[in-house]
Design an enzyme around this catalytic site. Structure first.
Site, mmCIF file in Angstrom:
data_model
loop_
_atom_site.group_PDB
_atom_site.id
_atom_site.type_symbol
_atom_site.label_atom_id
_atom_site.label_comp_id
_atom_site.label_asym_id
_atom_site.label_seq_id
_atom_site.Cartn_x
_atom_site.Cartn_y
_atom_site.Cartn_z
ATOM 1 N N SER A 45 0.473 -0.951 0.012
ATOM 2 C CA SER A 45 0.391 0.068 0.111
ATOM 3 C C SER A 45 0.700 1.009 -0.003
ATOM 4 C CB SER A 45 -1.090 -0.118 1.015
ATOM 5 O OG SER A 45 -0.393 -0.284 2.180
ATOM 6 N N GLU A 46 2.508 0.825 0.926
ATOM 7 C CA GLU A 46 3.153 2.427 0.596
ATOM 8 C C GLU A 46 4.752 2.022 0.362
ATOM 9 O OE1 GLU A 46 -0.886 5.124 2.545
ATOM 10 O OE2 GLU A 46 0.231 2.546 2.846
ATOM 11 N N THR A 47 5.347 2.474 0.026
ATOM 12 C CA THR A 47 6.715 2.143 -0.022
ATOM 13 C C THR A 47 6.870 3.921 0.430
ATOM 14 O OG1 THR A 47 6.941 0.589 -1.891
ATOM 15 C CG2 THR A 47 8.768 1.792 -1.771
ATOM 16 N N HIS A 76 0.789 4.957 8.325
ATOM 17 C CA HIS A 76 1.071 3.580 9.212
ATOM 18 C C HIS A 76 3.049 3.361 8.547
ATOM 19 C CE1 HIS A 76 1.184 0.704 5.127
ATOM 20 N NE2 HIS A 76 2.269 0.301 5.732
#
Length: 290
Positions: A45-47, A76
Protein backbone atom coordinates in the site's frame (compact mmCIF):
# COMPACT_ATOMS: atom_id res chain seq x y z
CA UNK A 1 23.70 -0.30 -6.66
CA UNK A 2 22.46 -2.02 -3.51
CA UNK A 3 20.41 0.09 -1.11
CA UNK A 4 19.57 -0.91 2.46
CA UNK A 5 15.91 -1.58 3.07
CA UNK A 6 13.48 -3.06 5.58
CA UNK A 7 9.89 -4.20 5.52
CA UNK A 8 8.19 -3.22 8.77
CA UNK A 9 4.83 -4.52 9.99
CA UNK A 10 2.86 -1.67 11.60
CA UNK A 11 -0.02 -1.64 14.11
CA UNK A 12 0.70 -5.13 15.43
CA UNK A 13 2.95 -6.91 17.92
CA UNK A 14 2.55 -10.16 15.95
CA UNK A 15 4.40 -10.47 12.62
CA UNK A 16 2.33 -10.70 9.44
CA UNK A 17 -0.84 -9.36 11.07
CA UNK A 18 -0.36 -5.61 10.58
CA UNK A 19 0.25 -3.38 7.57
CA UNK A 20 3.70 -3.74 5.98
CA UNK A 21 5.65 -0.80 4.61
CA UNK A 22 8.83 -1.11 2.56
CA UNK A 23 11.41 1.41 3.75
CA UNK A 24 14.31 2.24 1.41
CA UNK A 25 16.91 3.63 3.81
CA UNK A 26 19.45 4.76 1.19
CA UNK A 27 17.44 6.87 -1.25
CA UNK A 28 19.98 9.50 -2.34
CA UNK A 29 20.10 9.74 -6.13
CA UNK A 30 16.65 8.27 -6.73
CA UNK A 31 14.35 10.60 -8.65
CA UNK A 32 10.56 10.61 -8.44
CA UNK A 33 10.17 8.24 -11.40
CA UNK A 34 12.54 5.71 -9.82
CA UNK A 35 10.75 5.90 -6.48
CA UNK A 36 7.39 5.41 -8.17
CA UNK A 37 8.72 2.42 -10.12
CA UNK A 38 10.00 0.79 -6.91
CA UNK A 39 6.68 1.42 -5.14
CA UNK A 40 4.80 -0.09 -8.06
CA UNK A 41 7.10 -3.13 -7.94
CA UNK A 42 6.79 -3.75 -4.17
CA UNK A 43 3.01 -3.50 -4.65
CA UNK A 44 2.49 -2.67 -0.98
CA UNK A 45 0.00 0.00 0.00
CA UNK A 46 3.00 2.30 0.60
CA UNK A 47 6.76 2.33 0.09
CA UNK A 48 8.90 5.05 1.67
CA UNK A 49 12.23 6.62 0.80
CA UNK A 50 14.46 8.09 3.49
CA UNK A 51 16.39 11.21 2.49
CA UNK A 52 18.38 13.91 4.31
CA UNK A 53 16.20 16.64 5.78
CA UNK A 54 16.10 20.01 4.04
CA UNK A 55 14.72 21.67 7.19
CA UNK A 56 17.07 22.34 10.10
CA UNK A 57 14.22 21.35 12.43
CA UNK A 58 13.82 17.83 11.00
CA UNK A 59 15.78 14.63 11.57
CA UNK A 60 15.10 13.20 8.11
CA UNK A 61 12.88 13.62 5.07
CA UNK A 62 10.46 10.96 3.83
CA UNK A 63 9.01 10.33 0.39
CA UNK A 64 5.80 8.24 0.52
CA UNK A 65 4.44 6.40 -2.53
CA UNK A 66 1.48 4.12 -3.25
CA UNK A 67 1.82 1.81 -6.28
CA UNK A 68 0.41 4.62 -8.44
CA UNK A 69 1.13 7.98 -6.84
CA UNK A 70 3.05 10.00 -4.25
CA UNK A 71 1.31 10.97 -1.01
CA UNK A 72 2.01 14.15 0.99
CA UNK A 73 1.64 12.18 4.24
CA UNK A 74 0.53 8.75 5.45
CA UNK A 75 0.23 7.23 8.90
CA UNK A 76 1.49 3.66 8.89
CA UNK A 77 4.48 4.59 6.64
CA UNK A 78 5.38 7.33 9.13
CA UNK A 79 5.46 4.89 12.04
CA UNK A 80 7.12 2.04 10.14
CA UNK A 81 9.79 4.32 8.70
CA UNK A 82 10.56 5.83 12.10
CA UNK A 83 10.94 2.30 13.48
CA UNK A 84 13.32 1.34 10.65
CA UNK A 85 15.35 4.54 11.01
CA UNK A 86 15.78 4.08 14.76
CA UNK A 87 16.56 0.37 14.46
CA UNK A 88 19.21 1.03 11.80
CA UNK A 89 20.78 3.92 13.71
CA UNK A 90 20.08 6.42 10.91
CA UNK A 91 18.70 8.82 13.52
CA UNK A 92 18.40 8.97 17.29
CA UNK A 93 15.59 10.10 19.51
CA UNK A 94 15.88 13.59 20.89
CA UNK A 95 16.09 13.97 24.66
CA UNK A 96 12.32 14.40 24.84
CA UNK A 97 11.78 11.08 23.02
CA UNK A 98 10.80 12.60 19.68
CA UNK A 99 11.79 12.35 16.04
CA UNK A 100 10.80 15.04 13.56
CA UNK A 101 9.88 13.83 10.09
CA UNK A 102 9.83 16.13 7.10
CA UNK A 103 7.36 15.31 4.31
CA UNK A 104 5.11 17.09 1.82
CA UNK A 105 2.69 18.31 4.53
CA UNK A 106 5.58 19.79 6.54
CA UNK A 107 7.00 18.56 9.83
CA UNK A 108 5.41 15.60 11.66
CA UNK A 109 6.28 14.72 15.26
CA UNK A 110 6.85 11.04 16.05
CA UNK A 111 7.22 9.94 19.68
CA UNK A 112 8.34 6.68 21.25
CA UNK A 113 6.13 5.72 24.19
CA UNK A 114 7.31 2.93 26.48
CA UNK A 115 4.53 1.63 28.66
CA UNK A 116 5.66 -1.97 28.88
CA UNK A 117 5.30 -2.41 25.12
CA UNK A 118 6.97 0.21 22.98
CA UNK A 119 4.64 2.14 20.73
CA UNK A 120 5.37 4.86 18.22
CA UNK A 121 2.81 7.62 17.88
CA UNK A 122 2.51 10.56 15.50
CA UNK A 123 0.72 13.87 15.82
CA UNK A 124 -1.94 14.03 13.12
CA UNK A 125 -1.52 17.02 10.79
CA UNK A 126 -4.27 19.61 11.08
CA UNK A 127 -7.46 18.22 9.60
CA UNK A 128 -9.96 20.04 7.39
CA UNK A 129 -13.50 18.66 7.18
CA UNK A 130 -15.74 19.55 4.23
CA UNK A 131 -19.30 18.37 3.62
CA UNK A 132 -20.19 15.73 1.07
CA UNK A 133 -23.02 16.80 -1.21
CA UNK A 134 -26.40 15.08 -1.10
CA UNK A 135 -25.97 13.56 -4.56
CA UNK A 136 -22.54 12.22 -3.58
CA UNK A 137 -23.97 10.72 -0.39
CA UNK A 138 -26.55 8.88 -2.48
CA UNK A 139 -23.79 7.64 -4.79
CA UNK A 140 -21.78 6.54 -1.76
CA UNK A 141 -24.72 4.46 -0.52
CA UNK A 142 -24.88 2.70 -3.88
CA UNK A 143 -21.13 2.03 -3.78
CA UNK A 144 -21.35 0.59 -0.27
CA UNK A 145 -24.63 -1.23 -0.79
CA UNK A 146 -25.92 0.03 2.57
CA UNK A 147 -27.14 3.10 4.40
CA UNK A 148 -24.86 5.55 6.21
CA UNK A 149 -25.56 7.05 9.63
CA UNK A 150 -27.69 10.15 9.07
CA UNK A 151 -26.86 11.85 12.40
CA UNK A 152 -23.17 12.02 11.42
CA UNK A 153 -23.35 12.90 7.74
CA UNK A 154 -20.40 11.67 5.64
CA UNK A 155 -17.70 14.23 4.93
CA UNK A 156 -14.34 14.76 3.26
CA UNK A 157 -11.41 14.93 5.69
CA UNK A 158 -8.07 16.30 4.50
CA UNK A 159 -5.01 15.38 6.58
CA UNK A 160 -2.63 15.32 3.60
CA UNK A 161 -4.31 12.22 2.17
CA UNK A 162 -7.95 13.12 1.60
CA UNK A 163 -10.52 10.60 2.81
CA UNK A 164 -14.26 10.41 2.39
CA UNK A 165 -15.33 9.30 5.88
CA UNK A 166 -18.65 7.67 6.69
CA UNK A 167 -20.15 6.01 9.75
CA UNK A 168 -22.37 3.00 9.18
CA UNK A 169 -24.61 0.99 11.52
CA UNK A 170 -22.16 -0.98 13.64
CA UNK A 171 -18.90 -2.95 13.55
CA UNK A 172 -20.59 -6.04 12.12
CA UNK A 173 -21.97 -3.96 9.25
CA UNK A 174 -18.47 -2.64 8.52
CA UNK A 175 -17.07 -6.17 8.42
CA UNK A 176 -19.85 -7.26 6.09
CA UNK A 177 -19.29 -4.55 3.46
CA UNK A 178 -18.61 -5.57 -0.12
CA UNK A 179 -18.21 -2.21 -1.88
CA UNK A 180 -18.25 -1.77 -5.65
CA UNK A 181 -14.54 -0.96 -6.07
CA UNK A 182 -14.70 -0.03 -9.76
CA UNK A 183 -17.46 2.46 -9.05
CA UNK A 184 -15.57 3.70 -5.97
CA UNK A 185 -12.42 4.37 -8.05
CA UNK A 186 -14.47 6.56 -10.40
CA UNK A 187 -16.03 8.32 -7.39
CA UNK A 188 -12.58 9.00 -5.90
CA UNK A 189 -11.19 10.40 -9.14
CA UNK A 190 -14.21 12.65 -9.67
CA UNK A 191 -13.96 14.07 -6.13
CA UNK A 192 -10.15 14.27 -6.19
CA UNK A 193 -9.83 12.22 -2.97
CA UNK A 194 -7.41 9.51 -1.92
CA UNK A 195 -10.08 7.01 -0.92
CA UNK A 196 -12.86 6.03 1.46
CA UNK A 197 -12.71 5.15 5.16
CA UNK A 198 -15.76 3.76 6.97
CA UNK A 199 -16.27 2.90 10.62
CA UNK A 200 -18.84 1.39 12.97
CA UNK A 201 -19.00 1.00 16.74
CA UNK A 202 -18.64 -2.07 18.92
CA UNK A 203 -21.05 -2.34 21.84
CA UNK A 204 -18.50 -4.12 24.04
CA UNK A 205 -14.97 -5.55 24.06
CA UNK A 206 -11.47 -4.15 23.69
CA UNK A 207 -12.20 -2.15 20.55
CA UNK A 208 -14.30 0.98 20.28
CA UNK A 209 -14.74 0.85 16.51
CA UNK A 210 -14.02 -1.26 13.43
CA UNK A 211 -12.45 0.61 10.51
CA UNK A 212 -12.01 -0.24 6.83
CA UNK A 213 -10.17 1.83 4.23
CA UNK A 214 -10.42 1.55 0.43
CA UNK A 215 -8.34 3.40 -2.18
CA UNK A 216 -8.74 1.62 -5.55
CA UNK A 217 -7.87 4.75 -7.54
CA UNK A 218 -4.41 4.64 -5.88
CA UNK A 219 -3.94 0.95 -6.66
CA UNK A 220 -4.94 -0.18 -3.15
CA UNK A 221 -8.24 -2.05 -3.11
CA UNK A 222 -8.26 -2.29 0.69
CA UNK A 223 -5.57 -0.88 2.97
CA UNK A 224 -4.97 -3.46 5.74
CA UNK A 225 -4.50 -0.91 8.57
CA UNK A 226 -4.48 2.79 7.74
CA UNK A 227 -3.00 5.44 10.06
CA UNK A 228 -4.24 8.51 8.19
CA UNK A 229 -7.64 6.85 7.70
CA UNK A 230 -7.93 6.30 11.44
CA UNK A 231 -6.74 9.85 12.04
CA UNK A 232 -9.42 11.12 9.69
CA UNK A 233 -12.05 9.08 11.55
CA UNK A 234 -10.84 10.65 14.82
CA UNK A 235 -11.11 14.16 13.33
CA UNK A 236 -14.54 13.30 11.90
CA UNK A 237 -15.84 11.97 15.22
CA UNK A 238 -14.57 15.06 17.04
CA UNK A 239 -16.24 17.40 14.54
CA UNK A 240 -19.52 15.45 14.69
CA UNK A 241 -19.63 15.44 18.51
CA UNK A 242 -19.11 11.69 18.79
CA UNK A 243 -16.20 11.99 21.26
CA UNK A 244 -16.09 13.43 24.78
CA UNK A 245 -15.45 17.22 24.72
CA UNK A 246 -12.72 16.78 27.34
CA UNK A 247 -10.83 14.37 25.06
CA UNK A 248 -10.90 10.61 24.62
CA UNK A 249 -8.65 7.63 23.98
CA UNK A 250 -9.73 4.41 22.31
CA UNK A 251 -8.46 1.41 20.35
CA UNK A 252 -9.64 0.83 16.78
CA UNK A 253 -9.59 -2.54 15.02
CA UNK A 254 -8.78 -2.81 11.31
CA UNK A 255 -7.75 -5.50 8.87
CA UNK A 256 -9.92 -8.51 9.70
CA UNK A 257 -11.35 -8.72 6.19
CA UNK A 258 -7.87 -9.07 4.66
CA UNK A 259 -6.46 -11.48 7.24
CA UNK A 260 -4.86 -8.92 9.54
CA UNK A 261 -5.38 -7.92 13.18
CA UNK A 262 -4.42 -4.26 13.39
CA UNK A 263 -4.70 -2.37 16.68
CA UNK A 264 -4.63 1.40 16.37
CA UNK A 265 -4.30 3.57 19.47
CA UNK A 266 -6.15 6.87 19.05
CA UNK A 267 -6.00 9.80 21.45
CA UNK A 268 -7.88 13.07 20.93
CA UNK A 269 -7.28 15.92 23.36
CA UNK A 270 -9.66 18.65 24.55
CA UNK A 271 -8.68 20.81 21.56
CA UNK A 272 -9.47 18.10 19.05
CA UNK A 273 -5.81 17.32 18.30
CA UNK A 274 -5.29 13.64 17.53
CA UNK A 275 -2.39 11.24 17.98
CA UNK A 276 -2.26 7.86 16.26
CA UNK A 277 -0.02 5.04 17.45
CA UNK A 278 0.78 1.37 17.45
CA UNK A 279 3.47 -1.24 17.72
CA UNK A 280 5.92 -2.00 14.91
CA UNK A 281 8.19 -4.91 14.04
CA UNK A 282 10.69 -5.58 11.27
CA UNK A 283 9.84 -8.65 9.19
CA UNK A 284 12.39 -8.33 6.36
CA UNK A 285 15.75 -6.58 6.15
CA UNK A 286 18.46 -6.54 3.52
CA UNK A 287 19.11 -4.60 0.35
CA UNK A 288 17.42 -3.81 -2.93
CA UNK A 289 19.51 -3.77 -6.11
CA UNK A 290 18.63 -0.75 -8.25
Amino acid sequence: MKRSCKVVDVFTSRPLLGNPVAVILDSDGLDTDAMQAIANWTNLSETTFVLPATSADADYSLGIFTPRSELPFAGHPTLGSAHAILESGRARLRQDGRLIQECKVGLVEVTLEDGGNQQLTFALPSARLDPLGDADIEELKLILGCAVTAKSAPGIVNVGPVWVVAQIGDAASVLGLRPDLARLAEFERRLGVTGLTVFGAYEEGDFAIEVRTFAPSCGVEEDPVCGSGNGSVAAFQWARGLLAPSGQSYIASQGQCVGRAGRVKVTVDANGKARIGGECGTCVEGSIAI
